[in-house]
Write a protein that holds these residues in place. Structure first.
Motif, PDB file in Angstrom:
ATOM      1  N   ASP A   1       0.927  -1.375  -0.009  1.00  0.00           N
ATOM      2  CA  ASP A   1      -0.045   0.092   0.013  1.00  0.00           C
ATOM      3  C   ASP A   1       0.942   1.262  -0.116  1.00  0.00           C
TER       4      ASP A   1
ATOM      5  N   ARG B   1      -5.235   0.416  -5.975  1.00  0.00           N
ATOM      6  CA  ARG B   1      -5.093  -0.194  -4.790  1.00  0.00           C
ATOM      7  C   ARG B   1      -6.399  -1.007  -4.425  1.00  0.00           C
TER       8      ARG B   1
ATOM      9  N   LEU C   1       1.323   2.571  -3.234  1.00  0.00           N
ATOM     10  CA  LEU C   1      -0.026   3.142  -4.041  1.00  0.00           C
ATOM     11  C   LEU C   1      -0.570   4.356  -3.260  1.00  0.00           C
TER      12      LEU C   1
END
Lengths: 241, 241
Positions: free
Chosen positions: A89, B136, A92
């Motif tokens: 994550d 994501r 991102l």
DNA sequence: AGAGCTGCGTACGAAAACGTACCGTGCTGT
DNA sequence: ACAGCACGGTACGTTTTCGTACGCAGCTCT
């Protein structure tokens, strides 16, 4: 536990293939940014929904990314070894982890603070590109797992898991209980038991009280479904940038 | 087929919620960069391994991302509607598509050339951030599908699919054959047939020769597994940046 | 040595899903 | 009107997997 890629003389080599694939300029200061940490099996690195403090680059540990269902069941939705990193994550544009990850097979990881990771993402297009291409492979493998869980037998999936893990620990031997493998694959333990029997009977592996040994990797690979090879190729491609 | 979010007066509104979530500055020139294209059902937008020429932002079409196995079977590993875009690889520094995507429910998409997409990714941190946060959510949903395919029944998954699709087409009615739904879920057609029967008997839906109608969305949602809600929340969060 | 835990073999009835096959039914094009 | 076709109801035997339960074996700690 270092130098899995041919190291360039005088350059720091982390043992994590993703970091080792960085060009020389991007490896400057890497040693200072990484803390080498030993992880025990089943130790969490991040839980779902939490603010991430670190990113982990496995060296010889194998980490699992899992989805936790409301009834408490967990299913593995990604496996990460020295070819990748968690938590994805961070690459991102999110400071929050949307999945839980933990150590599946004990070993070491290179740990980088989220601040240093984000600084590198912002300052080096090469670094950012490599990380994002790795996330691309992670996406690919999550998608492959989705298809695999729908279509392939417990035997095929068990063989896939063992093959993948063998590659990631960089050794033919590792430790893992039947119960855990069953949870990861989202199947019952008797199913794993039958699969392990079958694999042992063909001579591909032996196991004893959680200690697995791969005897015939080509045979194991052949028993695994195509998802093993597909994911392997996807991660290999991500390392080439 | 436009203005699904309250439009700011005088601003171009694409109908794709992801683009509509962009701040005013990033919407400049958007109309010129987007070609509105009608897609028929089952029309491919990109095949695996191909060089991507365009990125597609669904408006009222529903696109499926599928994994194709070696035996020719395909399994849906992602669903994309007006809350997202395909091909996601473009936001992960790759010019190659690693999955096949195609139109599941006919409708329109906003199509942007890969050059314009990459230019916007490079020139606007806001644009890039929004796209990556959407990827994501796509990763999250692929992971959720992996767990879902391992753990949930055909009935639950069928209800999930219908609920998701209902949200994405923005209408209670859409068209889809049993055969196709069976392929997407990776199950046999009799399984879908039984699930559709059960859903019709409870009054959640009706169907007739490929034409589905959602009668009771809350009931349908309740029949679906938690994966419906989880994916919905993930995409909603991605739109908030 | 004994208690206790973890790991694993195994069995078996129940449930789910598969795969295949066959047939009806309602569109659609000529 | 008719043929052809896509859609999909249905049936059924087979296979896979589940879930649960019970018991044994090996390790560890005291």
């Amino acid at each position: 536990m270092r130098a899995t890629l041919p190291p360039k003389p005088g350059l720091y080599v982390s043992g994590n293939r993703l970091l080792d694939a960085l060009p020389e300029a991007d490896r400057a200061g890497l040693e200072a940014d990484l803390e080498i940490v030993s992880l025990e099996a089943h130790k969490f690195t991040h839980s779902v929904g939490g603010v991430m403090s670190h990113v982990n680059f496995p060296i010889d540990a194998v980490l699992s990314v899992v989805a936790t269902l409301k009834n408490g069941e967990t299913v593995e939705v990604g496996t990460v070894g020295r070819e990748g990193f968690v938590e994805s994550d961070a690459a991102l544009d999110s400071p929050l982890s949307q999945r839980t990850s933990f150590c599946q097979v004990r070993g070491t990881v290179g740990r980088m603070s989220i601040e240093r990771f984000e600084a590198r993402m912002a300052s080096s297009a090469t670094f950012a590109r490599l990380m994002r291409r790795n996330v691309r492979a992670l996406l690919f493998s999550a998608q492959q797992f989705a298809a695999c869980n729908a279509k392939h037998s417990i035997l095929q999936r068990s063989a896939r898991w063992l093959s993948m893990t063998g590659d990631r620990v960089g050794s033919a031997e590792f430790t893992l209980s039947f119960d855990f493998l069953a949870i990861m694959l989202g199947v019952g333990r008797p199913g794993v038991s039958a699969a392990a029997d079958a694999l042992q009977n063909t001579g591909a592996i032996t196991y004893h009280r959680g200690a697995w040994k791969i005897l015939d990797k080509p045979l194991l690979n052949a028993t695994a479904c195509e998802c093993y090879e597909a994911c392997k190729l996807a991660f290999a491609a991500s390392l080439r940038g």
